[in-house]
Design an enzyme around this catalytic site. Structure first.
Site, short mmCIF file in Angstrom:
data_model
loop_
_atom_site.label_atom_id
_atom_site.label_comp_id
_atom_site.label_asym_id
_atom_site.label_seq_id
_atom_site.Cartn_x
_atom_site.Cartn_y
_atom_site.Cartn_z
N HIS A 267 53.51 -63.84 -78.33
CA HIS A 267 54.17 -64.77 -78.83
C HIS A 267 54.92 -64.26 -79.74
CE1 HIS A 267 55.72 -68.80 -79.36
NE2 HIS A 267 54.50 -69.44 -79.88
N HIS A 308 60.23 -62.88 -70.44
CA HIS A 308 60.17 -64.27 -71.18
C HIS A 308 59.70 -65.26 -70.10
CE1 HIS A 308 61.12 -68.03 -73.39
NE2 HIS A 308 61.08 -67.28 -74.31
N ASP A 366 62.87 -61.42 -79.89
CA ASP A 366 61.79 -60.32 -80.54
C ASP A 366 62.37 -58.94 -80.71
OD1 ASP A 366 59.50 -62.63 -79.84
OD2 ASP A 366 59.97 -62.21 -81.86
C1 SDX Z 1 58.51 -65.38 -77.72
O1 SDX Z 1 57.62 -69.46 -74.93
C2 SDX Z 1 58.74 -69.22 -75.70
O2 SDX Z 1 59.86 -69.96 -75.81
C3 SDX Z 1 58.41 -67.99 -76.84
C4 SDX Z 1 59.39 -67.49 -77.96
C5 SDX Z 1 59.90 -68.60 -78.83
O3 SDX Z 1 61.11 -68.77 -79.24
O4 SDX Z 1 58.79 -69.54 -79.13
O5 SDX Z 1 60.58 -67.47 -77.02
C6 SDX Z 1 59.09 -66.39 -78.60
O6 SDX Z 1 57.02 -65.57 -77.70
C7 SDX Z 1 59.13 -64.35 -77.12
C8 SDX Z 1 58.19 -63.51 -76.16
C9 SDX Z 1 57.71 -62.40 -76.93
N1 SDX Z 1 56.58 -61.44 -76.24
C10 SDX Z 1 56.92 -60.43 -75.93
O7 SDX Z 1 58.07 -59.99 -75.99
C11 SDX Z 1 55.72 -59.59 -75.32
C12 SDX Z 1 56.24 -58.92 -74.08
N2 SDX Z 1 56.50 -59.99 -73.05
C13 SDX Z 1 55.52 -60.05 -71.90
O8 SDX Z 1 54.20 -60.09 -72.57
C14 SDX Z 1 55.71 -61.38 -71.20
O9 SDX Z 1 56.98 -61.42 -70.87
C15 SDX Z 1 55.64 -62.73 -71.77
C16 SDX Z 1 54.62 -63.38 -72.27
C17 SDX Z 1 56.82 -62.96 -72.84
C18 SDX Z 1 56.13 -63.87 -70.65
O10 SDX Z 1 55.07 -63.59 -69.90
P1 SDX Z 1 54.89 -64.35 -68.44
O11 SDX Z 1 55.71 -65.65 -68.31
O12 SDX Z 1 53.45 -64.81 -68.37
O13 SDX Z 1 55.25 -63.68 -67.34
P2 SDX Z 1 54.41 -62.41 -66.66
O14 SDX Z 1 53.36 -61.75 -67.68
O15 SDX Z 1 53.64 -63.27 -65.66
O16 SDX Z 1 55.45 -61.21 -66.21
C19 SDX Z 1 55.91 -61.33 -64.91
C20 SDX Z 1 55.84 -59.89 -64.41
C21 SDX Z 1 54.22 -59.33 -64.43
O17 SDX Z 1 54.38 -58.37 -63.31
P3 SDX Z 1 53.70 -58.93 -62.15
O18 SDX Z 1 52.29 -59.21 -62.28
O19 SDX Z 1 54.52 -59.98 -61.30
O20 SDX Z 1 53.76 -57.64 -61.22
O21 SDX Z 1 56.75 -59.22 -65.31
C22 SDX Z 1 55.80 -58.27 -65.89
C23 SDX Z 1 54.37 -58.69 -65.75
O22 SDX Z 1 53.60 -57.54 -65.81
N3 SDX Z 1 56.31 -58.32 -67.26
C24 SDX Z 1 56.50 -56.99 -68.09
C25 SDX Z 1 56.90 -57.37 -69.26
N4 SDX Z 1 56.80 -58.90 -69.28
C26 SDX Z 1 56.36 -59.07 -68.04
N5 SDX Z 1 56.24 -55.71 -67.79
C27 SDX Z 1 56.58 -54.74 -68.58
N6 SDX Z 1 57.09 -55.18 -69.91
C28 SDX Z 1 57.16 -56.56 -70.27
N7 SDX Z 1 57.51 -56.99 -71.48
#
Ligand code: SDX
Length: 431
Positions: A267, A308, A366
């Site tokens: 997050h 996201h 971010d």
């Molecule tokens: C913020 O919610 C908000 O609005 C948050 C925010 C705000 O203003 O409040 O926007 C702020 O938190 C932004 C996000 C910051 N986090 C990161 O940058 C960390 C890296 N991102 C991931 O951890 C992830 O993308 C999330 C947590 C942001 C979202 O995760 P989800 O929605 O649960 O999606 P997911 O993890 O299920 O991903 C879907 C797929 C998965 O692969 P499969 O299981 O379908 O094979 O995409 C892959 C994930 O493994 N994936 C990534 C990835 N993000 C998702 N693979 C590699 N690198 C990534 N960054």
């Protein structure tokens, strides 16, 4: 909000059950399932809330497919261009942009609350000097409720408004004090001659030895960063603030809970993690290795600043943040900043990779914010504190919207119990 449309649920062995469908101003229609348990004896299961609307709200709207973000109906791009952060705070709080007089009055009101009780400074001395500033901020914000007994009656709209103003005004002071405590430098008092963001920079980078001269380009950049982080619908930390507030907890405690949730690297902690990732990658020649790791299911590594839950297109904030980055680096003569060039190359390679294209993984807010903040002189471990400072406006707005809704109830989700079936205790001598 309800439409003529109905959702009809056919459950084997039971008569079909109808549920009203609610239609929003923008976004997905929602099935109103509040009577599901009573009508069918069934719950819905939605771990992580992938398909669940937890509330109705008038504050912020995100269109993840279009990559659109609206605060009270205004596109974030227009607010970032035409308004400063306190105007946006006024908009989020009141639902309308201020006119010149309203803006001046609000700015003066906030200025009356920028100082903290002098005894609050003693809380800092309880921390080690190398304590993470988020740990300090969580603790000190939670402690504020011990100082302001005159504004804790959450049933009183006037007291709720005072709490809003107090917390928004004091977060910059508290965050800057955490930075000064980490560095061993003396705390700086607010300077009400300065605007909100310039004052924060004065408390961060100023010293008692000389008058701080804010750089208007850097002030404007940080002010825009605050605006981009102000609110974002029902993200994890906002949902935390709402859930904490639904029990009647005081606003200071609720904001402290939101700060704690924001700290996680999935997050708000992602900007700190993203910069650490860029430092670890170090050179464009190693980008491929990390892209490969990000795609490897057996590797927990994720590309920080990418992906996201809602945006399946560019996070509009990332696009704006990249422009802010350009402006700041140009102002500071850092156009060839190693990390910025690496970030742009990483973004380009990732966006051309089928894995990221198929999964719709784009840079989020971010991805560039760490590079900008580092260039401004903010240390990496302070990045999430900056996020919390700005998001406090959104948290307090969301909290106010919930508390002022006569229909609100304490949030109490149910569960799918998969533990041991009912069984009797065997006395110790027979076990
Ligand atoms: C913020 O919610 C908000 O609005 C948050 C925010 C705000 O203003 O409040 O926007 C702020 O938190 C932004 C996000 C910051 N986090 C990161 O940058 C960390 C890296 N991102 C991931 O951890 C992830 O993308 C999330 C947590 C942001 C979202 O995760 P989800 O929605 O649960 O999606 P997911 O993890 O299920 O991903 C879907 C797929 C998965 O692969 P499969 O299981 O379908 O094979 O995409 C892959 C994930 O493994 N994936 C990534 C990835 N993000 C998702 N693979 C590699 N690198 C990534 N960054």
């Amino acid at each position: 909000m309800t439409t003529e449309r109905k959702a009809i649920l056919n459950i084997e062995g039971q008569a079909p059950v109808e549920f009203p469908i609610m239609s929003p101003t923008h976004g997905n229609d929602c099935i109103d399932i509040r009577t599901l348990g009573g009508k069918t004896g069934l719950f819905t299961y939605d771990s992580g809330f992938l398909s669940t609307a937890s509330c109705n709200s008038k504050i912020t709207y995100i269109d993840g497919d279009k990559g659109e973000l609206l605060y009270r109906g205004y596109p974030i791009e227009q607010l970032a261009e035409h308004c400063n952060f306190l105007e946006v705070a006024y908009l989020l709080k009141n639902g309308e942009l201020p006119n010149a007089q309203e803006k001046k009055t609000f700015e003066n009101t906030i200025k009356q609350h920028t100082m903290v009780h002098d005894q609050l400074t003693r809380f800092y001395n309880g921390f080690r000097r190398d304590a993470h500033p988020m740990a300090i901020t969580v603790g000190v914000v939670g402690a504020l409720s011990a100082f302001y007994h005159d504004s804790l009656d959450i049933s009183n709209p006037e007291q709720r408004s005072i709490s809003f103003n107090r917390i928004v005004a004091k977060l910059p002071t508290i965050v800057a004090m955490a930075y000064k405590y980490n560095t061993g430098a003396p705390f700086m008092y607010p300077d009400n001659e300065l605007g909100y963001t310039a004052n924060f920079m004065q408390m961060m980078f100023g010293t008692p030895c000389e008058k701080y001269k804010p750089n208007p380009v850097l002030v404007n950049a940080l002010d825009t960063i605050f605006t981009l982080h102000a609110d974002h619908e029902q993200n994890a930390s906002t949902s935390t603030v709402r859930l904490a507030g639904s029990s009647g907890a005081n606003p200071f405690a609720c904001i402290s809970a939101g700060i704690a949730c924001l700290w996680g690297p999935a997050h708000g902690g992602a900007n700190e993690a993203c910069l650490q990732m860029l430092e670890e990658i170090g050179d464009v020649s190693r980008v491929g290795e990390y892209i490969k790791r990000a795609k490897d299911k057996n590797d927990s590594f994720k590309l920080m600043g990418f992906g996201h839950r809602v945006y399946k297109n560019f996070d509009p904030r990332a696009t704006l943040m990249r422009k802010v980055c350009d402006d700041v680096l140009k102002e500071l003569g850092l156009e060839n900043d190693r990390l910025f060039k690496l970030a742009k190359e990483l973004e380009k390679i990732a966006l051309e990779d089928p894995y990221f294209v198929e999964k719709k993984l784009y840079p989020n807010v971010d991805f560039y914010s760490g590079i900008v903040q580092k260039a401004i002189g903010i240390p990496t471990e302070m990045f999430t504190c900056i996020f919390a400072l700005a998001r406090t406006v959104g948290w307090m707005t969301q909290w106010e919207e919930m508390i002022s809704d006569p229909e609100y109830k304490i949030g109490r989700p149910r569960q799918l119990y998969v533990g041991a079936a009912r069984r009797d205790v065997v006395p110790l001598d027979k076990r």
